[in-house]
Structure formats: structure tokens, C-alpha cells
Design a protein around this motif. Structure first.
Motif, PDB file in Angstrom:
ATOM      1  N   ASN A  70      -2.991  -4.741  -8.004  1.00  0.00           N
ATOM      2  CA  ASN A  70      -4.347  -4.167  -8.916  1.00  0.00           C
ATOM      3  C   ASN A  70      -4.764  -5.082  -9.747  1.00  0.00           C
ATOM      4  O   ASN A  70      -5.957  -5.181  -9.969  1.00  0.00           O
ATOM      5  CB  ASN A  70      -3.667  -2.745  -9.685  1.00  0.00           C
ATOM      6  CG  ASN A  70      -4.661  -2.026 -10.266  1.00  0.00           C
ATOM      7  OD1 ASN A  70      -5.314  -1.506  -9.618  1.00  0.00           O
ATOM      8  ND2 ASN A  70      -4.836  -2.308 -11.567  1.00  0.00           N
ATOM      9  N   GLU A  71      -4.131  -5.712 -10.605  1.00  0.00           N
ATOM     10  CA  GLU A  71      -4.386  -6.757 -11.591  1.00  0.00           C
ATOM     11  C   GLU A  71      -5.320  -8.065 -11.048  1.00  0.00           C
ATOM     12  O   GLU A  71      -6.297  -8.173 -11.379  1.00  0.00           O
ATOM     13  CB  GLU A  71      -3.311  -7.377 -12.183  1.00  0.00           C
ATOM     14  CG  GLU A  71      -2.495  -6.650 -13.147  1.00  0.00           C
ATOM     15  CD  GLU A  71      -3.367  -5.678 -14.029  1.00  0.00           C
ATOM     16  OE1 GLU A  71      -4.151  -6.239 -14.989  1.00  0.00           O
ATOM     17  OE2 GLU A  71      -3.452  -4.300 -13.996  1.00  0.00           O
ATOM     18  N   PHE A  72      -4.779  -8.352  -9.947  1.00  0.00           N
ATOM     19  CA  PHE A  72      -5.556  -9.412  -9.165  1.00  0.00           C
ATOM     20  C   PHE A  72      -6.883  -8.806  -8.667  1.00  0.00           C
ATOM     21  O   PHE A  72      -8.068  -9.621  -8.689  1.00  0.00           O
ATOM     22  CB  PHE A  72      -4.882 -10.209  -7.987  1.00  0.00           C
ATOM     23  CG  PHE A  72      -3.875 -11.078  -8.622  1.00  0.00           C
ATOM     24  CD1 PHE A  72      -4.323 -12.449  -9.009  1.00  0.00           C
ATOM     25  CD2 PHE A  72      -2.461 -10.907  -8.725  1.00  0.00           C
ATOM     26  CE1 PHE A  72      -3.510 -13.076  -9.619  1.00  0.00           C
ATOM     27  CE2 PHE A  72      -1.714 -11.626  -9.222  1.00  0.00           C
ATOM     28  CZ  PHE A  72      -2.077 -12.818  -9.728  1.00  0.00           C
ATOM     29  N   ARG A  73      -6.834  -7.738  -8.087  1.00  0.00           N
ATOM     30  CA  ARG A  73      -8.526  -6.955  -7.549  1.00  0.00           C
ATOM     31  C   ARG A  73      -8.929  -6.715  -8.719  1.00  0.00           C
ATOM     32  O   ARG A  73     -10.307  -6.929  -8.588  1.00  0.00           O
ATOM     33  CB  ARG A  73      -7.954  -5.794  -6.664  1.00  0.00           C
ATOM     34  CG  ARG A  73      -7.024  -6.249  -5.514  1.00  0.00           C
ATOM     35  CD  ARG A  73      -6.531  -4.665  -4.728  1.00  0.00           C
ATOM     36  NE  ARG A  73      -5.566  -5.045  -3.562  1.00  0.00           N
ATOM     37  CZ  ARG A  73      -4.771  -4.292  -2.898  1.00  0.00           C
ATOM     38  NH1 ARG A  73      -4.917  -3.134  -3.164  1.00  0.00           N
ATOM     39  NH2 ARG A  73      -4.073  -4.830  -2.058  1.00  0.00           N
ATOM     40  N   VAL A  74      -8.643  -6.153  -9.801  1.00  0.00           N
ATOM     41  CA  VAL A  74      -9.698  -6.040 -10.945  1.00  0.00           C
ATOM     42  C   VAL A  74     -10.189  -7.288 -11.455  1.00  0.00           C
ATOM     43  O   VAL A  74     -11.165  -7.266 -11.707  1.00  0.00           O
ATOM     44  CB  VAL A  74      -8.742  -5.238 -11.909  1.00  0.00           C
ATOM     45  CG1 VAL A  74      -9.709  -5.225 -13.254  1.00  0.00           C
ATOM     46  CG2 VAL A  74      -8.433  -3.840 -11.473  1.00  0.00           C
ATOM     47  N   ARG A  75      -9.306  -8.311 -11.495  1.00  0.00           N
ATOM     48  CA  ARG A  75      -9.740  -9.697 -12.013  1.00  0.00           C
ATOM     49  C   ARG A  75     -10.906 -10.198 -10.729  1.00  0.00           C
ATOM     50  O   ARG A  75     -11.888 -10.871 -11.294  1.00  0.00           O
ATOM     51  CB  ARG A  75      -8.566 -10.870 -11.822  1.00  0.00           C
ATOM     52  CG  ARG A  75      -7.608 -10.504 -13.036  1.00  0.00           C
ATOM     53  CD  ARG A  75      -6.619 -11.579 -12.950  1.00  0.00           C
ATOM     54  NE  ARG A  75      -5.555 -11.270 -13.858  1.00  0.00           N
ATOM     55  CZ  ARG A  75      -4.461 -11.999 -13.896  1.00  0.00           C
ATOM     56  NH1 ARG A  75      -4.445 -13.091 -13.300  1.00  0.00           N
ATOM     57  NH2 ARG A  75      -3.255 -11.542 -14.427  1.00  0.00           N
ATOM     58  N   GLY A  76     -10.775  -9.988  -9.606  1.00  0.00           N
ATOM     59  CA  GLY A  76     -11.907 -10.256  -8.616  1.00  0.00           C
ATOM     60  C   GLY A  76     -13.147  -9.644  -8.805  1.00  0.00           C
ATOM     61  O   GLY A  76     -14.131 -10.282  -8.894  1.00  0.00           O
ATOM     62  N   TYR A  77     -12.837  -8.323  -9.092  1.00  0.00           N
ATOM     63  CA  TYR A  77     -14.130  -7.473  -9.344  1.00  0.00           C
ATOM     64  C   TYR A  77     -14.728  -7.798 -10.811  1.00  0.00           C
ATOM     65  O   TYR A  77     -16.031  -8.072 -10.596  1.00  0.00           O
ATOM     66  CB  TYR A  77     -13.618  -5.935  -9.452  1.00  0.00           C
ATOM     67  CG  TYR A  77     -14.707  -5.063 -10.246  1.00  0.00           C
ATOM     68  CD1 TYR A  77     -15.698  -4.371  -9.618  1.00  0.00           C
ATOM     69  CD2 TYR A  77     -14.304  -4.749 -11.512  1.00  0.00           C
ATOM     70  CE1 TYR A  77     -16.564  -3.624 -10.144  1.00  0.00           C
ATOM     71  CE2 TYR A  77     -15.329  -3.898 -12.185  1.00  0.00           C
ATOM     72  CZ  TYR A  77     -16.174  -3.237 -11.701  1.00  0.00           C
ATOM     73  OH  TYR A  77     -17.169  -2.233 -12.030  1.00  0.00           O
ATOM     74  N   LYS A  78     -14.049  -8.204 -11.548  1.00  0.00           N
ATOM     75  CA  LYS A  78     -14.671  -8.732 -12.902  1.00  0.00           C
ATOM     76  C   LYS A  78     -15.444 -10.111 -12.754  1.00  0.00           C
ATOM     77  O   LYS A  78     -16.367 -10.180 -13.296  1.00  0.00           O
ATOM     78  CB  LYS A  78     -13.612  -8.709 -14.018  1.00  0.00           C
ATOM     79  CG  LYS A  78     -13.216  -7.289 -14.796  1.00  0.00           C
ATOM     80  CD  LYS A  78     -12.203  -7.323 -15.588  1.00  0.00           C
ATOM     81  CE  LYS A  78     -11.876  -5.997 -16.077  1.00  0.00           C
ATOM     82  NZ  LYS A  78     -10.957  -6.176 -17.244  1.00  0.00           N
ATOM     83  N   GLU A  79     -14.895 -10.919 -11.978  1.00  0.00           N
ATOM     84  CA  GLU A  79     -15.198 -12.329 -11.907  1.00  0.00           C
ATOM     85  C   GLU A  79     -16.491 -12.267 -11.270  1.00  0.00           C
ATOM     86  O   GLU A  79     -17.354 -13.022 -11.584  1.00  0.00           O
ATOM     87  CB  GLU A  79     -14.127 -13.061 -11.192  1.00  0.00           C
ATOM     88  CG  GLU A  79     -14.441 -14.673 -10.972  1.00  0.00           C
ATOM     89  CD  GLU A  79     -14.864 -15.460 -11.977  1.00  0.00           C
ATOM     90  OE1 GLU A  79     -15.761 -16.450 -11.835  1.00  0.00           O
ATOM     91  OE2 GLU A  79     -14.404 -15.145 -13.097  1.00  0.00           O
ATOM     92  N   ALA A  80     -16.629 -11.308 -10.111  1.00  0.00           N
ATOM     93  CA  ALA A  80     -17.760 -11.361  -9.488  1.00  0.00           C
ATOM     94  C   ALA A  80     -19.023 -10.857 -10.319  1.00  0.00           C
ATOM     95  O   ALA A  80     -20.001 -11.553 -10.240  1.00  0.00           O
ATOM     96  CB  ALA A  80     -17.613 -10.577  -8.303  1.00  0.00           C
TER      97      ALA A  80
END
Length: 292
Positions: A145-155
Motif C-alpha cells: 500500500n505505501e509504495f503504491r500510494v507513493r507512486g500515485y503521489k509522485e505521478a
């Protein structure tokens, strides 16, 4: 051959343990299938346990497997902390973590590149003109979850879009969480044009909520699912997904485990991240470009 006699002669049980959190989830079922296939090639059998997404049942399952003298364990762990697994670090029983892992816990693992997968999915929505993008997240403070949320935010940030924390909702990788949070989103943020669901079950709940609210995919709301369930291409609107390499995940986990079983060296830490694949179907609508 008599398995018990063979085990006594070799002084080995010729079994490994596999603990997964949910048999009904196609993602974990696929991993279990690949682990079984790979294990049988080594002449071993598998004892499979379902932890039912419970840390207590996971610990109980590990205790049962140890009492059966399995020679190693492949574990898809649950929970936010790996505290209950500390005894396996440099222990006698080899253990490989799959999918979820704990950066503070030096146990070998194999997982997906969740950050890159979520980032690429979000970028696809942005490139199609979406600016109000919701994220249906899973269990907070867990590595996927944390890495997926980070990817969403980074985009979002790399495309000069604000991160609205109010659009990051949910607390479980379940259908019910996806359903409830989508129902709420449609009421509180009716301007949302796209949803990134961080699991196949979250996406399934979102589809149910959108159907009940008579919101069409993708005409009213675009949808991307992290995970590529078997039904995704056959929905009335085939769903765009981020596919994880679950077959390779199971195969790599088996290889890591048997390398450890057959080696006298201490268990090595570190992990392997497998790439994801974005599969574009028809659930993303292209909007007119809107200036930032």
C-alpha cells in the motif's frame, strides 16, 4: 515409495510450508499454484495454511508448520509490523516473504515494483486529461500500500498536480472497503473523474458502487485496478489493470527457498522486486485537456 521411511532415511521431511492470507483472492491463489508446481519439481510436498488475514492465525500456522518439521516456509505475511517474525531472522528455519515485506526486518523477500506500477497507472489517467483522481488504498502502513500510494503521489507532483489527501481513501484491500469508499466519494467529491484501485477487490467494490449509483465506466468515471483478475477482460467495460507477475513471484520464491534449504550458509537478507505491466483496456476515458 513409503514417504515416512524415505524421510527417516534422508533425515528430512521433504515438505515445505506455505501461508497465504486469503484462498479466495485470485492473486494469492495464483501464487499458491506456482509454489506448488515448483515445489513438486523438487520432489517435495506443500502444507498450505490460510491465515485469514489475521496475525494471530499466521503465528499459529507458523507454529503448526514448525511442529511438522517443514524444511522451509514461503509466507505471504499480514499485519503492519513484522515483530512476530523476528525469531526467524538468522534462525534455523528458512523463510521467504512474498508480496508484503518489512524494510526493518532483514528477511529475504520477493515482491512487485509497486511504486512504478502505481505511478505508471496514474500517469495514464493524467495523460488522458484527468485532474481529479481518487485512490482507493488498502491496509495502511503495509509495504504494498505505501509504495503504491507513493507512486500515485509522485505521478501527480511530477505532473504539477496537487495531492489532495481527501481523495486517498480506504483502509483495507477488500471489496467492502472499495464499495463503501466509492459510495462516499461519489457523494463528497462528485467532481472525481477517475479512480485508481490499489487491489482487484477494491476495484470490484468500486464497480458495484458505481453500478448502484448509475455511474458508467468510463463515461462518468474511469477506473484502473492494481492486479489483473481473470475477469477483467470480460467485464461489460474491459478494465485497465496493473498486472503483477504472480507466476514469476511464486517461481522466484521457490528458488530462493530451495537455494537456502540446500545451502549451509546463513539466510541472506534483501529482496527482489519484479516489474509490473500496465494493460490498457477500455475503462479509461480520454477527456479534453484542461490547463493546470
Amino acid at each position: 515409495p513409503n514417504q515416512l521411511a524415505r524421510s527417516l532415511r534422508l533425515r528430512k521431511t521433504l515438505t515445505i510450508g506455505l501461508v497465504i492470507p486469503d484462498f479466495s483472492n485470485p492473486f494469492f491463489a495464483s501464487i499458491a499454484q506456482q509454489v506448488a508446481i515448483g515445489t513438486h519439481k523438487h520432489g517435495y510436498s506443500v502444507i498450505v495454511c490460510d491465515s485469514e488475514d489475521s496475525v494471530d492465525l499466521e503465528m499459529k500456522s507458523l507454529g503448526i508448520l514448525q511442529s511438522r518439521s517443514v524444511e522451509g516456509v514461503i509466507l505471504c505475511p499480514v499485519g503492519k509490523s513484522g515483530e512476530h517474525l523476528k525469531d526467524f531472522v538468522n534462525g534455523q528455519l528458512p523463510i521467504i516473504l512474498v508480496d508484503r515485506f518489512y524494510p526493518e526486518l532483514p528477511l529475504p523477500y520477493v515482491s512487485s515494483d509497486n511504486f512504478a506500477g502505481a505511478k505508471r497507472a496514474t500517469e495514464l489517467l493524467i495523460s488522458n486529461g484527468h485532474r481529479r483522481l481518487a485512490c482507493l488504498q488498502g491496509l495502511r502502513h503495509t509495504s504494498p500500500n505505501e509504495f503504491r500510494v507513493r507512486g500515485y503521489k509522485e505521478a501527480l507532483t511530477s505532473n504539477h498536480l496537487p495531492v489532495d489527501e481527501g481523495l486517498i481513501v480506504g483502509d483495507s484491500f477488500t471489496e467492502q472497503s472499495g464499495y463503501i469508499e466509492t459510495k462516499l466519494l461519489l457523494k463528497t467529491s462528485p467532481d472525481v473523474t477517475a479512480i485508481l484501485a490499489l487491489s482487484n477487490l477494491n476495484a470490484l467494490g468500486a464497480i458495484r458502487a458505481l453500478t448502484e449509483e448509475e455511474r458508467k465506466i468510463p463515461d462518468d468515471v474511469s477506473l484502473i485496478s492494481f492486479d489483473d483478475p481473470p475477469y477483467a477482460p470480460y467485464l461489460s467495460t474491459p478494465m485497465t489493470t496493473v498486472s503483477q507477475a504472480f507466476s514469476e513471484m511464486g517461481e522466484v520464491a521457490v528458488k530462493l527457498l530451495f537455494d537456502q534449504i540446500q545451502s549451509s550458509r546463513p539466510q541472506s537478507a534483501g529482496g527482489i522486486l519484479l516489474p509490473t505491466t500496465l494493460i490498457a483496456r477500455e475503462s479509461v476515458k480520454r477527456l479534453e485537456r484542461i490547463s493546470n
